[in-house]
Design an enzyme around this catalytic site. Sequence first.
Site, mmCIF file in Angstrom:
data_model
loop_
_atom_site.group_PDB
_atom_site.id
_atom_site.type_symbol
_atom_site.label_atom_id
_atom_site.label_comp_id
_atom_site.label_asym_id
_atom_site.label_seq_id
_atom_site.Cartn_x
_atom_site.Cartn_y
_atom_site.Cartn_z
ATOM 1 N NE ARG A 37 -7.115 60.375 -10.425
ATOM 2 C CZ ARG A 37 -6.478 60.936 -11.428
ATOM 3 N NH1 ARG A 37 -6.716 62.198 -11.733
ATOM 4 N NH2 ARG A 37 -5.589 60.274 -12.124
ATOM 5 C CE LYS A 200 7.909 57.740 -27.371
ATOM 6 N NZ LYS A 200 7.911 59.156 -27.035
ATOM 7 N N GLY A 350 -1.571 53.610 -14.858
ATOM 8 C CA GLY A 350 -1.561 53.946 -16.279
ATOM 9 C C GLY A 350 -2.221 52.879 -17.124
ATOM 10 N N GLY A 373 2.472 58.166 -13.058
ATOM 11 C CA GLY A 373 3.858 58.612 -12.896
ATOM 12 C C GLY A 373 4.428 58.207 -11.551
HETATM 13 P P1 AMP Z 1 3.139 53.202 -22.444
HETATM 14 O O1 AMP Z 1 2.400 54.496 -22.251
HETATM 15 O O2 AMP Z 1 4.572 53.355 -22.773
HETATM 16 O O3 AMP Z 1 2.872 52.213 -21.337
HETATM 17 O O4 AMP Z 1 2.541 52.578 -23.768
HETATM 18 C C1 AMP Z 1 1.209 52.218 -23.879
HETATM 19 C C2 AMP Z 1 0.817 52.342 -25.306
HETATM 20 O O5 AMP Z 1 1.702 51.580 -26.087
HETATM 21 C C3 AMP Z 1 -0.568 51.821 -25.564
HETATM 22 O O6 AMP Z 1 -1.377 52.862 -26.029
HETATM 23 C C4 AMP Z 1 -0.365 50.768 -26.636
HETATM 24 O O7 AMP Z 1 -1.338 50.825 -27.654
HETATM 25 C C5 AMP Z 1 0.987 51.125 -27.200
HETATM 26 N N1 AMP Z 1 1.650 49.955 -27.786
HETATM 27 C C6 AMP Z 1 1.947 48.807 -27.179
HETATM 28 N N2 AMP Z 1 2.493 47.955 -28.044
HETATM 29 C C7 AMP Z 1 2.566 48.575 -29.234
HETATM 30 C C8 AMP Z 1 3.039 48.200 -30.511
HETATM 31 N N3 AMP Z 1 3.535 46.981 -30.719
HETATM 32 N N4 AMP Z 1 2.977 49.110 -31.495
HETATM 33 C C9 AMP Z 1 2.455 50.322 -31.269
HETATM 34 N N5 AMP Z 1 1.984 50.743 -30.083
HETATM 35 C C10 AMP Z 1 2.038 49.875 -29.061
#
Ligand code: AMP
Length: 391
Positions: A37, A200, A350, A373
């Site tokens: 950074r 999610k 991210g 974010g």
């Molecule tokens: P996000 O922070 O919402 O972008 O989610 C990223 C995280 O989602 C990563 O750490 C992935 O390991 C997890 N992830 C993605 N696909 C799956 C899945 N099918 N089951 C469980 N975790 C998942």
Amino acid sequence: MAKKSIADVDVRGKTVLMRVDFNVPQDDSGAITDDRRIRMALPSIESVLARGGKLILMSHLGQPKTVEPAFTLKPAAECLSKLLNKPVAFAIDTVGPDAKSKSAALVEGGVLLLENLRFNSGEKKGDAEFAGQLASMADIYCNDAFGTCHRTDASMVAVPKAMGAKPKVTGFLVAREIQYLSDTLSAPKRPFVAIVGGKKVSDKINVINNLLNICDSVLIGGAMAYTFSLAEGGKVGNSFVEKDKVDLAKELIAKAGKKLVLPIDTHCGDAFSGDCNKLVVKGGEVPDGWEGFDIGPETAKQYSEIVRNAMTIVWNGPMGVFEMPPFDAGTRAVAEAVAQSKGTSIIGGGDSAAAIEQFGLADQVTHVSTGGGASLAMLEGQKFEAVELLD
Ligand code: AMP
């Protein structure tokens, strides 16, 4: 949303107050473990110093509520000094006597870093009095802290307001983020394809909604795909789902029609481990006792094909548990297709940024956003006061 940048203002002999993001990771002894950074801010910093400006840098580090010595920015000053190969003054306060006297003593080409902004409670409160004192030290305000642009902390909003008619400009990092995450997306070359993954659907609902309005296709991956599966009456076995978001997923499917593309197959495991037993099934057919961990090979092929033909691509969120091979395969396939595409490719911050780095493909895409974010908020179509305020 073209904004004036630091390159557009004459800084010689002027004091520039630059908001940077020196929120670097440190080990228990306070040593900086990754100076990325700080290095990324160098172009804006060097531009001011090379043109004879007097530079005051300000940043936050961590989330201290008051003065907490563990969160001092002193190591950042030392790191910057090494990178610039010149002395960097450090003030032990933000608007106190040390900051005031050291900023007044700056010579042309000199640089001062203030102590952690969050040691002063006025920073998080967006306090006008605190901001006024910071602004009073400078002739020009520059925002080069994209990761904080979606926030309304004093250094982001109240300070540029307090600058009044004095110049308020972007640094090069912020200028680049706006160029890609806002300008490119508002006039995209088509086909314009978005890939949205991650755990999610609830975290990305506004992103999906906004992208459905502006893209030709939105490809869904990651665990969020199973909530969509449920919405379509599919079986998800033990996969991660958000049951309370199924109605929302139904609404999105109804609104989007063919624009929303869901996985046609799923790579499952019987335990959360790379060594588990594995099974590939059709989308919406995950048996009991199994969990979806990645898009399947047919989906990876289909998504890669769509991505390779796109002229604008935006990607946020992995296609599966990319940290745990072999369930990185879907994310890897999509990353490779993004890298091969001739279009403009924009990676939201991210986990997708981490994935593209992990696969060694970061230099083959057009832009990797530095803000988690903030880039999500920009993909949601949000306007940032911290940016709107700039000239
Ligand atoms: P996000 O922070 O919402 O972008 O989610 C990223 C995280 O989602 C990563 O750490 C992935 O390991 C997890 N992830 C993605 N696909 C799956 C899945 N099918 N089951 C469980 N975790 C998942």
